[in-house]
Design a protein around this motif. Structure first.
Motif, mmCIF file in Angstrom:
data_model
loop_
_atom_site.group_PDB
_atom_site.id
_atom_site.type_symbol
_atom_site.label_atom_id
_atom_site.label_comp_id
_atom_site.label_asym_id
_atom_site.label_seq_id
_atom_site.Cartn_x
_atom_site.Cartn_y
_atom_site.Cartn_z
ATOM 1 N N LEU A 261 0.827 -1.209 0.000
ATOM 2 C CA LEU A 261 0.000 0.000 0.000
ATOM 3 C C LEU A 261 0.861 1.259 0.000
ATOM 4 O O LEU A 261 0.536 2.242 -0.674
ATOM 5 C CB LEU A 261 -0.921 0.013 1.216
ATOM 6 C CG LEU A 261 -2.179 -0.839 1.117
ATOM 7 C CD1 LEU A 261 -2.906 -0.856 2.461
ATOM 8 C CD2 LEU A 261 -3.099 -0.324 0.032
ATOM 9 N N THR A 262 1.956 1.237 0.732
ATOM 10 C CA THR A 262 2.859 2.388 0.777
ATOM 11 C C THR A 262 3.502 2.627 -0.585
ATOM 12 O O THR A 262 3.566 3.765 -1.071
ATOM 13 C CB THR A 262 3.948 2.163 1.846
ATOM 14 O OG1 THR A 262 3.310 1.944 3.101
ATOM 15 C CG2 THR A 262 4.878 3.351 1.947
ATOM 16 N N VAL A 263 3.948 1.555 -1.216
ATOM 17 C CA VAL A 263 4.569 1.684 -2.542
ATOM 18 C C VAL A 263 3.542 2.178 -3.557
ATOM 19 O O VAL A 263 3.829 3.074 -4.361
ATOM 20 C CB VAL A 263 5.169 0.324 -2.979
ATOM 21 C CG1 VAL A 263 5.581 0.349 -4.441
ATOM 22 C CG2 VAL A 263 6.358 -0.018 -2.092
ATOM 23 N N TYR A 264 2.334 1.636 -3.498
ATOM 24 C CA TYR A 264 1.287 2.055 -4.426
ATOM 25 C C TYR A 264 0.908 3.518 -4.193
ATOM 26 O O TYR A 264 0.695 4.272 -5.143
ATOM 27 C CB TYR A 264 0.062 1.156 -4.260
ATOM 28 C CG TYR A 264 -1.058 1.457 -5.217
ATOM 29 C CD1 TYR A 264 -0.868 1.377 -6.594
ATOM 30 C CD2 TYR A 264 -2.312 1.822 -4.747
ATOM 31 C CE1 TYR A 264 -1.891 1.659 -7.478
ATOM 32 C CE2 TYR A 264 -3.345 2.108 -5.624
ATOM 33 C CZ TYR A 264 -3.128 2.028 -6.981
ATOM 34 O OH TYR A 264 -4.143 2.309 -7.856
ATOM 35 N N GLY A 265 0.827 3.932 -2.938
ATOM 36 C CA GLY A 265 0.536 5.323 -2.620
ATOM 37 C C GLY A 265 1.612 6.255 -3.153
ATOM 38 O O GLY A 265 1.322 7.324 -3.675
ATOM 39 N N LEU B 67 1.116 6.610 -6.868
ATOM 40 C CA LEU B 67 0.013 7.512 -7.198
ATOM 41 C C LEU B 67 0.416 8.966 -7.009
ATOM 42 O O LEU B 67 0.060 9.831 -7.828
ATOM 43 C CB LEU B 67 -1.215 7.190 -6.341
ATOM 44 C CG LEU B 67 -1.937 5.891 -6.659
ATOM 45 C CD1 LEU B 67 -3.106 5.699 -5.684
ATOM 46 C CD2 LEU B 67 -2.426 5.849 -8.089
ATOM 47 N N CYS B 68 1.149 9.253 -5.943
ATOM 48 C CA CYS B 68 1.616 10.629 -5.720
ATOM 49 C C CYS B 68 2.563 11.075 -6.828
ATOM 50 O O CYS B 68 2.488 12.212 -7.292
ATOM 51 C CB CYS B 68 2.321 10.736 -4.364
ATOM 52 S SG CYS B 68 1.185 10.676 -2.974
ATOM 53 N N ALA B 69 3.452 10.189 -7.246
ATOM 54 C CA ALA B 69 4.402 10.532 -8.300
ATOM 55 C C ALA B 69 3.680 10.793 -9.618
ATOM 56 O O ALA B 69 4.012 11.751 -10.340
ATOM 57 C CB ALA B 69 5.423 9.415 -8.471
ATOM 58 N N VAL B 70 2.694 9.985 -9.943
ATOM 59 C CA VAL B 70 1.928 10.183 -11.181
ATOM 60 C C VAL B 70 1.177 11.506 -11.140
ATOM 61 O O VAL B 70 1.173 12.266 -12.116
ATOM 62 C CB VAL B 70 0.950 9.007 -11.406
ATOM 63 C CG1 VAL B 70 -0.071 9.320 -12.491
ATOM 64 C CG2 VAL B 70 1.724 7.747 -11.766
ATOM 65 N N ARG B 71 0.573 11.804 -9.989
ATOM 66 C CA ARG B 71 -0.172 13.060 -9.855
ATOM 67 C C ARG B 71 0.760 14.259 -10.001
ATOM 68 O O ARG B 71 0.428 15.243 -10.667
ATOM 69 C CB ARG B 71 -0.867 13.074 -8.504
ATOM 70 C CG ARG B 71 -1.799 14.214 -8.322
ATOM 71 C CD ARG B 71 -2.618 14.034 -7.076
ATOM 72 N NE ARG B 71 -3.521 15.154 -6.906
ATOM 73 C CZ ARG B 71 -4.449 15.221 -5.981
ATOM 74 N NH1 ARG B 71 -4.607 14.232 -5.148
ATOM 75 N NH2 ARG B 71 -5.227 16.267 -5.889
#
Length: 52
Positions: free
Chosen positions: A22-26, A29-33
């Motif tokens: 979940l931390t890696v996925y979060g 998502l932050c990097a993509v945003r």
């Protein structure tokens, strides 16, 4: 037969692994945003023209 300690160890490892994912996925998502935000900013600056 599985002992209570083995079951607890397995549960802890499963929980830790899911939290890590979940931390890696979060972070992803932050990097993509952030990347999209920078991309839009560049597009707006390009559309405004070179003099601004």
């Amino acid at each position: 037969m599985v002992s209570g300690k083995q079951l607890a160890d397995f549960g802890y490892k499963a929980f830790s692994s899911s939290m890590l994912l979940l931390t890696v996925y979060g972070g992803y998502l932050c990097a993509v945003r952030y990347h999209r935000l920078l991309q839009r900013r560049r597009e707006r600056q390009a559309a405004a023209g070179p003099d601004s």
